[in-house]
Design a protein around this motif. Structure first.
Motif, PDB file in Angstrom:
ATOM      1  N   HIS A 162     -28.959  -1.676 -30.381  1.00 28.13           N
ATOM      2  CA  HIS A 162     -27.575  -2.090 -30.640  1.00 28.13           C
ATOM      3  C   HIS A 162     -27.020  -1.533 -31.946  1.00 28.13           C
ATOM      4  N   PHE A 163     -27.801  -0.717 -32.652  1.00 29.71           N
ATOM      5  CA  PHE A 163     -27.296  -0.161 -33.895  1.00 29.71           C
ATOM      6  C   PHE A 163     -26.115   0.757 -33.617  1.00 29.71           C
ATOM      7  N   PRO A 164     -25.040   0.654 -34.385  1.00 26.92           N
ATOM      8  CA  PRO A 164     -23.889   1.542 -34.171  1.00 26.92           C
ATOM      9  C   PRO A 164     -24.219   2.965 -34.587  1.00 26.92           C
ATOM     10  N   GLU A 165     -23.574   3.920 -33.951  1.00 25.63           N
ATOM     11  CA  GLU A 165     -23.736   5.308 -34.362  1.00 25.63           C
ATOM     12  C   GLU A 165     -23.125   5.499 -35.737  1.00 25.63           C
ATOM     13  N   GLN A 166     -23.827   6.256 -36.579  1.00 22.11           N
ATOM     14  CA  GLN A 166     -23.357   6.472 -37.938  1.00 22.11           C
ATOM     15  C   GLN A 166     -22.443   7.694 -37.991  1.00 22.11           C
ATOM     16  N   PRO A 167     -21.247   7.543 -38.543  1.00 24.07           N
ATOM     17  CA  PRO A 167     -20.338   8.690 -38.642  1.00 24.07           C
ATOM     18  C   PRO A 167     -20.815   9.676 -39.698  1.00 24.07           C
ATOM     19  N   GLU A 168     -20.433  10.916 -39.522  1.00 18.63           N
ATOM     20  CA  GLU A 168     -20.727  11.907 -40.547  1.00 18.63           C
ATOM     21  C   GLU A 168     -19.907  11.622 -41.798  1.00 18.63           C
ATOM     22  N   GLU A 169     -20.509  11.880 -42.954  1.00 17.30           N
ATOM     23  CA  GLU A 169     -19.798  11.678 -44.212  1.00 17.30           C
ATOM     24  C   GLU A 169     -18.607  12.629 -44.293  1.00 17.30           C
ATOM     25  N   GLU A 170     -17.439  12.092 -44.680  1.00 16.28           N
ATOM     26  CA  GLU A 170     -16.217  12.886 -44.642  1.00 16.28           C
ATOM     27  C   GLU A 170     -15.888  13.558 -45.963  1.00 16.28           C
ATOM     28  N   TYR A 171     -16.753  13.410 -46.967  1.00 13.80           N
ATOM     29  CA  TYR A 171     -16.442  13.961 -48.284  1.00 13.80           C
ATOM     30  C   TYR A 171     -17.366  15.123 -48.626  1.00 13.80           C
ATOM     31  N   ASP A 172     -16.836  16.089 -49.396  1.00 12.77           N
ATOM     32  CA  ASP A 172     -17.626  17.232 -49.830  1.00 12.77           C
ATOM     33  C   ASP A 172     -18.697  16.804 -50.826  1.00 12.77           C
ATOM     34  N   ASP A 173     -19.704  17.662 -50.984  1.00  7.89           N
ATOM     35  CA  ASP A 173     -20.814  17.335 -51.878  1.00  7.89           C
ATOM     36  C   ASP A 173     -20.387  17.248 -53.340  1.00  7.89           C
ATOM     37  N   GLU A 198      -3.965   3.056 -64.796  1.00 13.80           N
ATOM     38  CA  GLU A 198      -3.780   3.871 -65.988  1.00 13.80           C
ATOM     39  C   GLU A 198      -3.656   5.347 -65.638  1.00 13.80           C
ATOM     40  N   GLU A 199      -4.488   5.799 -64.710  1.00 12.66           N
ATOM     41  CA  GLU A 199      -4.469   7.227 -64.382  1.00 12.66           C
ATOM     42  C   GLU A 199      -3.320   7.581 -63.440  1.00 12.66           C
ATOM     43  N   ARG A 200      -2.937   6.630 -62.606  1.00 13.34           N
ATOM     44  CA  ARG A 200      -1.829   6.848 -61.667  1.00 13.34           C
ATOM     45  C   ARG A 200      -2.023   8.134 -60.869  1.00 13.34           C
ATOM     46  N   VAL A 201      -3.227   8.308 -60.342  1.00 16.64           N
ATOM     47  CA  VAL A 201      -3.528   9.536 -59.604  1.00 16.64           C
ATOM     48  C   VAL A 201      -4.111   9.224 -58.234  1.00 16.64           C
ATOM     49  N   ILE A 202      -3.725   8.096 -57.666  1.00 19.58           N
ATOM     50  CA  ILE A 202      -4.235   7.760 -56.338  1.00 19.58           C
ATOM     51  C   ILE A 202      -3.694   8.770 -55.331  1.00 19.58           C
ATOM     52  N   VAL A 203      -4.606   9.360 -54.552  1.00 21.13           N
ATOM     53  CA  VAL A 203      -4.175  10.274 -53.496  1.00 21.13           C
ATOM     54  C   VAL A 203      -3.830   9.478 -52.253  1.00 21.13           C
ATOM     55  N   SER A 204      -4.801   8.674 -51.800  1.00 19.13           N
ATOM     56  CA  SER A 204      -4.547   7.856 -50.620  1.00 19.13           C
ATOM     57  C   SER A 204      -5.630   6.806 -50.493  1.00 19.13           C
ATOM     58  N   PRO A 205      -5.254   5.600 -50.070  1.00 18.16           N
ATOM     59  CA  PRO A 205      -6.276   4.607 -49.718  1.00 18.16           C
ATOM     60  C   PRO A 205      -6.676   4.811 -48.263  1.00 18.16           C
ATOM     61  N   ILE A 206      -7.970   4.942 -48.012  1.00 14.12           N
ATOM     62  CA  ILE A 206      -8.447   5.194 -46.652  1.00 14.12           C
ATOM     63  C   ILE A 206      -9.193   3.959 -46.176  1.00 14.12           C
ATOM     64  N   ALA A 207      -8.701   3.323 -45.136  1.00 14.99           N
ATOM     65  CA  ALA A 207      -9.379   2.157 -44.584  1.00 14.99           C
ATOM     66  C   ALA A 207     -10.442   2.626 -43.601  1.00 14.99           C
ATOM     67  N   GLY A 208     -11.698   2.292 -43.878  1.00 16.04           N
ATOM     68  CA  GLY A 208     -12.775   2.720 -42.988  1.00 16.04           C
ATOM     69  C   GLY A 208     -12.683   1.996 -41.662  1.00 16.04           C
ATOM     70  N   THR A 209     -12.793   2.749 -40.576  1.00 14.61           N
ATOM     71  CA  THR A 209     -12.702   2.143 -39.251  1.00 14.61           C
ATOM     72  C   THR A 209     -14.066   1.749 -38.708  1.00 14.61           C
ATOM     73  N   THR A 210     -15.121   2.361 -39.230  1.00 16.25           N
ATOM     74  CA  THR A 210     -16.454   2.067 -38.715  1.00 16.25           C
ATOM     75  C   THR A 210     -17.320   1.375 -39.749  1.00 16.25           C
ATOM     76  N   ARG A 211     -16.761   1.052 -40.885  1.00  9.16           N
ATOM     77  CA  ARG A 211     -17.539   0.340 -41.902  1.00  9.16           C
ATOM     78  C   ARG A 211     -16.610  -0.636 -42.610  1.00  9.16           C
ATOM     79  N   ASP A 212     -17.243  -1.629 -43.197  1.00  9.16           N
ATOM     80  CA  ASP A 212     -16.486  -2.702 -43.854  1.00  9.16           C
ATOM     81  C   ASP A 212     -16.245  -2.318 -45.313  1.00  9.16           C
ATOM     82  N   ALA A 213     -15.410  -1.281 -45.525  1.00  4.39           N
ATOM     83  CA  ALA A 213     -15.184  -0.822 -46.893  1.00  4.39           C
ATOM     84  C   ALA A 213     -13.827  -0.145 -47.004  1.00  4.39           C
ATOM     85  N   ILE A 214     -13.325  -0.096 -48.212  1.00  7.28           N
ATOM     86  CA  ILE A 214     -12.094   0.601 -48.529  1.00  7.28           C
ATOM     87  C   ILE A 214     -12.438   1.713 -49.514  1.00  7.28           C
ATOM     88  N   ASP A 215     -12.058   2.939 -49.188  1.00  8.40           N
ATOM     89  CA  ASP A 215     -12.283   4.083 -50.072  1.00  8.40           C
ATOM     90  C   ASP A 215     -10.965   4.486 -50.712  1.00  8.40           C
TER      91      ASP A 215
END
Length: 436
Positions: A162-173, A198-215
């Motif tokens: 029943h383990f979910p399939e793990q998505p490939e990491e979407e970020y460069d090394d 302070e930095e005001r450099v947010i590109v985008s908030p990405i809501a993970g669809t297959t994990r319980d996290a916000i990137d």
């Protein structure tokens, strides 16, 4: 990638903790005996065949003298929330109890897969005792024995399906992924908001669809970062607010996906045992670490205050002696820019590789400086060393007798490697292997 999570759920005295310890026993037995890491845990990692997973023992929850329904409900709600697969454990000698039925009703409402384990089936003659448990409605019951270690493999086979399939990491090394962990109210959210605001450099908030996290992806001084924040850290409700021990669960998925972990302390309230426990998870996961002392604005200071607090951190976090310490104030936005050089350094060293030829020169010089130990007239011989992994940097030292590689000498070699190559901010693992 985030490892799947198994939760063991059931009423009291069905043997949940025994099975938990059976599953993680081999892993725990090889964990180094490092000062400062609390060992009473309700969460650990395990391996079965090609699968690695996290596992929760809900039997360790302490919720006071409430009626049994409230205790069971609290355990089940946390498990359902955190787990990918639930092992529902019952006692084969007792038959189905009203408490078992109560747990079953809660699990019916979840969308999580459930594997039914009937414990205390200690011999083949008792296998007929499992059939009544089909009536609970979770399919085939798996007979197991915690005391004898029987049936655990079949149970893990069923759970791993029943383990979910793990998505490939979407970020460069070259992207540095980091997370902030710490006990409640140390100012993690304020620190996140202060950094981003302070930095005001947010590109985008990405809501993970297959994990319980916000990137949150952003760039600072040409370096791209991903700040990983588990959605669980924001969860509200009686169960999470009153079960402080579970704050660690909501950080572990973020730790797994991070290159660098920022362990946040509260300068105002000081260091407590839970700080060490939470930091220990990052260390044992092999992650690069930066210790962040937040709320530095609340401390009355003189010329020796920072040094005294740093000494206190070093004393309490001996297992993180490689980590840099940053003193910041999220409220006032002060010293936040000191974080990024430490994050960059830790991230780079976490991925650093050393040439074998240079490594062996350092080891040879180290042995000349401090000869290898002897035992019963024999001396430890080191033949060759090589780096076999990064994240964290891991070195194999080929020797004539693994038993003679004492912890103290391994620590000496680590210190010589650090002196030669740096590795600030990251743990370094040294593995002794017998040369064939």
């Amino acid at each position: 990638m985030t490892k799947p999570t198994i939760a063991i759920v059931g009423r009291a005295n069905v043997g949940k903790s025994t099975i938990f310890n059976r599953i993680i026993g081999e892993r725990v037995s090889i964990v180094e005996d490092t000062p400062g890491i609390t060992r009473d845990r309700i969460y650990s990692s395990g391996e079965w065949l090609t699968h690695e997973f996290n596992i929760i023992d809900t039997g360790g929850i302490e919720l006071g003298d409430e009626p049994f329904q409230e205790q069971i409900r609290a355990q089940a709600e946390i498990a359902i929330d955190e787990a990918d697969v639930i092992i529902f454990m019952v006692n084969g000698r007792d038959g189905i109890t009203i408490e078992d039925e109560f747990v079953a009703k809660l699990l019916y409402k979840s969308s999580k897969p459930v594997v039914l384990a009937v414990n205390k089936i200690d011999n083949p003659e008792m296998r007929s005792d499992i059939y009544e448990f089909y009536s609970l409605g979770f399919g085939e019951p798996y007979p197991i024995s915690g005391s004898h270690g029987l049936g655990i493999g079949d149970l893990l086979d069923a759970a791993s399906k029943h383990f979910p399939e793990q998505p490939e990491e979407e970020y460069d090394d070259n992207v540095i992924k980091f997370s902030l962990i710490g006990r409640p109210n140390v100012g993690k959210s304020s620190l996140i908001n202060a950094i981003l605001g302070e930095e005001r450099v947010i590109v985008s908030p990405i809501a993970g669809t297959t994990r319980d996290a916000i990137d949150t992806v952003y760039t600072f001084e040409d370096q791209e970062y991903v700040m990983i924040d588990t959605a669980g850290m924001r969860k509200k409700g009686k169960v999470y607010e009153t079960t402080e021990r579970y704050s660690v669960l909501r950080a572990l998925k973020a730790i797994e996906r991070s290159n660098v972990v920022l362990v946040v302390l509260d300068a105002e309230t000081g260091i407590i045992e839970q700080d060490k426990k939470i930091a220990g998870y990052a260390h044992e996961a092999g992650k690069a670490v930066v210790i962040v002392v937040n709320k530095w604005d609340t401390v009355e200071k003189d010329s020796k205050t920072m040094k005294k607090f740093e000494d206190k951190v070093r004393e309490n976090f001996q297992f993180l002696d490689y980590a840099r310490i940053a003193f910041v104030s999220a409220l006032e936005g002060k010293r936040l820019k000191t974080l990024f050089p430490f994050i960059n350094e830790a991230g780079e060293n976490h991925r650093k590789r050393v040439q074998s030829s240079t490594l062996n020169e350092v080891i040879t010089d180290a042995v000349a400086m401090n000869p290898t130990p002897t035992h019963n007239g024999s001396r430890l011989n080191i033949f060759y060393s090589t780096q076999v992994a990064i994240e964290p940097p891991t070195f194999v030292v080929f020797v004539n007798d693994v038993e003679m590689m004492h912890f103290s000498y391994k620590r000496f070699l680590e210190n010589r490697i650090r002196a030669a190559f740096g590795f600030e901010g990251t743990p370094v693992h040294i593995i002794a292997r017998k040369r064939n």
